[in-house]
Structures are given as C-alpha cells and as structure tokens.
Design an enzyme around this catalytic site. Structure first.
Site, PDB file in Angstrom:
ATOM      1  CB  VAL A 223      33.654  41.586  36.728  1.00 54.30           C
ATOM      2  CG1 VAL A 223      33.876  40.292  35.957  1.00 54.30           C
ATOM      3  CG2 VAL A 223      34.073  42.774  35.869  1.00 54.30           C
TER       4      VAL A 223
ATOM      5  CE  LYS B 103      42.864  45.616  33.878  1.00 57.29           C
ATOM      6  NZ  LYS B 103      41.489  45.959  33.536  1.00 57.29           N
TER       7      LYS B 103
ATOM      8  CD  GLU C 190      39.493  34.891  25.585  1.00 55.50           C
ATOM      9  OE1 GLU C 190      39.877  33.835  25.095  1.00 55.50           O
ATOM     10  OE2 GLU C 190      39.884  36.006  25.158  1.00 55.50           O
TER      11      GLU C 190
ATOM     12  N   GLY D 199      38.164  42.241  27.401  1.00 53.56           N
ATOM     13  CA  GLY D 199      36.808  42.008  27.925  1.00 53.56           C
ATOM     14  C   GLY D 199      36.099  40.869  27.220  1.00 53.56           C
TER      15      GLY D 199
ATOM     16  N   GLY E 214      31.289  56.996  33.874  1.00 56.62           N
ATOM     17  CA  GLY E 214      31.756  55.808  34.593  1.00 56.62           C
ATOM     18  C   GLY E 214      32.789  55.009  33.814  1.00 56.62           C
TER      19      GLY E 214
ATOM     20  CE  LYS F 276      43.005  45.551  29.796  1.00 55.21           C
ATOM     21  NZ  LYS F 276      42.113  46.686  29.448  1.00 55.21           N
TER      22      LYS F 276
END
Lengths: 353, 353
Positions: A11, A102, A126, A131, A184, A202
């Site tokens: 990320v 998260k 966000e 995602g 993955g 979440k």
C-alpha cells in the site's frame, strides 16, 4: 506543502505511485504545490531499483516528526506498534495523519481522534474499511441527516473468495484456502481473516461512526470459524432457500445497546450482497428515511487502497480540521447475545437480511 | 440560523418532516440552533391540516429573499421556471441553495455554480441524481484523487420497474407501464422517463462532475425509446447471453471528448447492475486505481430524496463554500456517435459492461 509516507510495502508504494501520478490534479484542487518529501522504510532505497523517489527514503522517524514542512503523513505500516506511537506523536505535533490500518483505528481510534480534535489536525482512515470503496466519508457526510440503525457487510475479501469457490465451484474449504494463498489473497497464516478478526475490526469502525460511540471489537460475537466447517448440508440448505452464504459482519441498534456479530449468514439471491463474488466487498447501510443503500467495490489490493489513502491525503491537505466532528469518547454497550431468526448447521439466518 | 423550503409537494413536505425529525442531531453537528422559517407554497396552509409548521407557509418569494436571517434555501419546485429565477436571486444575495431539480442542474448548473462561487455560497444538488444514494459528494470528495474514465448507471426508476416486469414477469411494455402508473411510479405523461430524457439529465450531471466540464444533455445520444419496442426476441437474446436488459445511461472519456448515451443495454448477470430491480437505481463508477465501485439504493421517493436534501441543508449550514470546487465554465465536447460492441434488435452491447 510536503507529505510523508510511513512504510513502503504494497500500500505504501502504491500510495506514492498514485500520489505522484495525480499530483497535478491534487494541486489544482488545492491551489498550491505539494510534494512527497519522505518515505520511512527499514529497507535501503537500493532495494527498490527504478524508484522515482529514492532520494525520499529515510530510516529515522524523527526526521519526519521534527520537519515543520511536513503537514500530512500517511501511516501504512500496519499493526499497533510502532504505528500507534508514530501516529500519536505526529498528531500531538499538530500534523494530520491518514491511515489504512484497521487494527489501529479499531483499538486506538477514539484516543487518536480526541488528540486530532484538540490539535485541529485531521485523522482520516477511509482506506481502513472497504479498500477503494468510499464508505467512511459517505457515512459521515452524506447520511448524517438520517437515523441509521443497521449496517451489514462483506468486509473481508479473503473469506469471500473462499466462499465463492465453495459455493460456485464446489471446492472444499481447504482447497479454496490453498487457492487463495496461491493468488496472494490470503496470508500464509490466514487466521485473522478466516476467524473473522479482520471483519470484526472493520464493522466496529463502521458501527462507531454511525452510533457515535466507540464499539469495542472484543465485545462482538464472532462466529466466523464456521466458514472452515461449512459442509454439503450447509450449502444445500442455503440453495434450497434461494440464496448463498456470506461472511456477514453486522451491527444493529437495539434500544440503547448494539448487537455486533460476524458469522456465516444466509443471503437471499434477491439481495445486492448475494452477487458480491471473489475478493469484492459490499456494505449495506439501512437508513430510516434513505432506505437500503449498498456500496460495492474492491475491498483490498494495492491501487484501490492507495487511491483511498491519496484521497484522504488530499482532503487533509485541504482541511486539516476535517475529522474533528467524529467523537468516540464514550463506549457503546454491546449486547452479549445476537438474535437469529433461524440457525442451520453453521449458517445463521437474520430477519430482513 | 433559519432555513426556507420552496414548494410543498412530495419532496418538499418530506424535507420539512425529515428536517424537523433530525433537527436535534443536525444542531449537535453544527453546534448551533437552526429552524425552519418559511415554506413557499401556492396552496393555502389550510390545505395541509395537522401540519406542524403551518405558520411557516408564505406565498411571496420576496419575504424569503429579503430576510437576512435565512441562510439556506431548499428549492423543491422542479422544472426551470420559476425555480431558476428564484435560485439565481437567492445565490446573488449570498444565500446557499440546495435542490433536487435535475433539469435545473443539467441546464443551468454551470451558471449557478459560478454565481455560488463568486458569492461564497453553496449550491448543492445531491438529491438531483439517484435520490437517496450518496453519489455526487462521493464523486467530488472520495474519488477525486483517481482518474475516472467511465460512469454508467440505472438512473431512472420508472423504466427500471417496467423492464423488471417485462423480463422477470413476462409482461408487455404497455401492461408494465400501466402498472407503474397505478403504483404512482410513472406520471400520467411518462414521456420524460420512457424517452430517456430524465436519465440523460442525470448522466450529464454526473459526467460534468467527473470530467470537470459542462456536459450538455442536448448533445447526448438518447435511444431510450427502444424500451417501448422491446420484444420477445430482444428478451431471448439477452437471456441467451446470460443477462438482462437495463436502460443504461453512460458517459465514457475518449481522448479529449466524451461519449454520452442512454439506451436499452445488455447487462451480464455477473454485473452488480443486473440485480438492480424495480424502482432501485445503481451507479457504476470505473476508476483507474480504484477499479469498479457501485452505489445502489432508492433512486426516488419522498423520504430517500428528502433525506439527501436535508443532508445537503446540513452541509450548507456548516460550510457555505462547500460547492466552490466545482467549476463547469467550459463545455465538454460530446461525440456524435457511440461505439457499440454489438447490436441486436433494440439492445446494444458495450465492451466491458
């Protein structure tokens, strides 16, 4: 205006890439120039050949903390430490922080939001749920004038991929998990996904937003281990009722308390959640005036998540006080039992879902 | 802070109701008291017995225009005149305006946004597309850091109800239209819905937002009359390809121009748009980094629409400069032809949809 990125993993590198690609349009929206100044990473820049911003790599967090030019920092390390200490120190210095973490938001969000509010900095997250799906900002800004009493979603892509393979392609759990690992989509140790811990964090973040109080993941009823036990009978039961099973994370208001659960749940084929396959996520929000609204998209992955992070960066640059309306000072009381309409094998059936 | 509502029809009365019901939570978000002061309506207040705010009814627009206490006005009259003159006069006085009027936004939005920007007032129109579905604010604020090249949606509930009855229940077009009229989903003169004019206005509003230039509804390719001609062969064609037909409004970037169309379109059962039935709406947004995101919900109706209006009122009260980033000064060039992958009878098939 300068920004910094903590962590150059999937990320983190995606965020740098999306930010640099859309820099011009972000600058046009701000009316100012903005640049990436630091990437905090333990590995040497030399390990990322052809990286266009290798001169940004640093190993000392204090360089970022003490640089008055840096106003917005993206925390993309994951986990509680050192992410928590870094984010807290940055907010206390009045810098805005955005994160996709998260676990950090679910466990430390209330404290970090309070510091951000006090320092008039933004703490935006966000990317921590769904995602690339816009969900946290719409809940905050678009549905705030309605009473929302229920939210239910497919919030974990790994388990949704496994369930899709089990229902659509007739695979067993172990075979589907192995495939998810090959693609993955699942970690070598998939327990946080399979046991519902990820989905639980979440749903607790979303519940905290709609109910305005901190919802503690430790108080939720998590029965997600059932997906590893799903058998022919469970599948036949769902099909006979005209639906499928999804790992549904759900929060419902019951009087002055809330019910929070994560478990394999029957979903009718008429529901917009039934068609959510593979690693996609979807969130159903049930508003009193608005009715049912569903948000669907890629719940994980390098670019969808990075895109949400970069958008938060742009918003934090624009308006550092953006998160100040979120207050989770009080803790929401979570019921210790969850009401099912019906239970068959590993499948729960809820009313109106 | 005082607000006013123009028009006490279905959406106007719903807006007053939702506003009064959620007044306390709106005030908590603002940190200030706020009250409904005027409802502009041609009919006498006496025609609305048991109305809790009958003392707010006025017939003279200038009372609202000239009252410095009124800072936010909701225009819920519909159509171009007198809505346009009223909204322009209000914005020129520096008052913020929110509206559900898609015709006004599609035709006069560029001018009204420019006035709002100049006067530092808000001009917000979340309710003009997709009723209760949050779409305009998410496009503006959540996906702004991504490149969006395509948007496609089911934006008209009336035609979607008719198509659902034709495909699912085997009805003919005339029978389904008659049923829609009986349920109050279609007007006595349903031509704006059936001919795609309504959907065209909405896709042009969405296209204007994502492309940042005014997209003129008069330049779009509208082939929606095809839904009234749909026959057994068209339906069999869609079913043989594993899907259904939906009235899809779509805008796609092609180099420095855009393709804008409204027509009966093949939608595969794998798509999240296929399961959108009855009067529901859904909008697919295709971002380069984010991937496909779908927003689903009630596209019309008293309370969903009113809820979006009240939320815009709350946002306008909070931040009157909220709309100032939207600029549609230039006009987008619209291609005069639309590229289809395949055409069968009244059905168009697009690549990747």
């Amino acid at each position: 205006m300068k920004i910094a990125i903590l962590g150059h993993g999937v990320v983190g590198s995606g965020t740098a890439e999306v930010f640099l690609k859309n820099k011009k349009s972000i600058e046009a929206g701000l009316g100012k120039e903005v640049a990436l100044k630091y990437v905090l990473e333990i590995r040497d820049a030399g390990e990322f050949p052809d990286c266009a911003y290798s001169d940004c790599f640093v190993k000392d967090f204090n360089l970022i903390l003490d640089d008055p030019e840096v106003t917005v920092v993206a925390e993309l390390i994951g986990g509680i430490e050192p992410a928590y200490s870094f984010v807290k120190a940055l907010l206390l210095k009045g810098k805005s922080v955005v994160t996709s973490n998260k676990e950090l938001v679910a466990k430390k969000g209330a404290e970090l939001l309070a510091i951000a509010r006090e320092k008039n900095a933004a703490f935006l997250f966000e990317a921590s749920v769904g995602g690339g799906i816009p969900i946290i900002r719409p809940l905050n800004q678009c549905l705030a004038a309605d009473s929302i009493n229920e939210i239910a979603g497919i919030l974990n892509g790994t388990t949704n991929f496994i369930l899709t393979k089990m229902f659509r392609d007739g695979m067993g759990f172990d075979e589907a998990l192995k495939l998810a690992q090959e693609y993955g989509y699942a970690e070598r140790d998939p327990s946080d996904d399979v046991n519902g811990i990820d989905a639980c964090r979440k749903i607790c973040i979303l519940a905290s937003i709609i109910f305005g109080k901190r919802v503690n993941p430790d108080n939720a009823l998590v029965l997600a281990e059932g997906i590893s036990k799903l058998n022919r009978e469970d599948i036949a039961f769902c099909e006979s009722k005209g639906g499928t099973a999804k790992l549904i994370a759900r929060a419902v208001k019951r009087g002055d308390k809330v019910e929070v659960s994560v478990c394999p749940t029957f979903v009718s084929n008429d529901s917009q959640l039934a068609g959510v396959s593979d690693v996609y996520n979807a969130i159903l929000v049930r508003g009193e005036a608005t009715g049912d609204v569903v948000f669907y998209g890629k719940g994980a992955g390098k670019y969808p998540t990075a895109s949400a992070v970069v958008n938060d960066i742009a918003n934090a640059l624009k308006n550092s006080g953006a998160s100040s309306t979120l207050i989770w000072d009080e803790e929401e009381q979570v019921l210790s039992e969850v009401t099912f309409a019906e239970k068959f094998g590993n499948i729960r059936v809820f009313d109106n879902l």
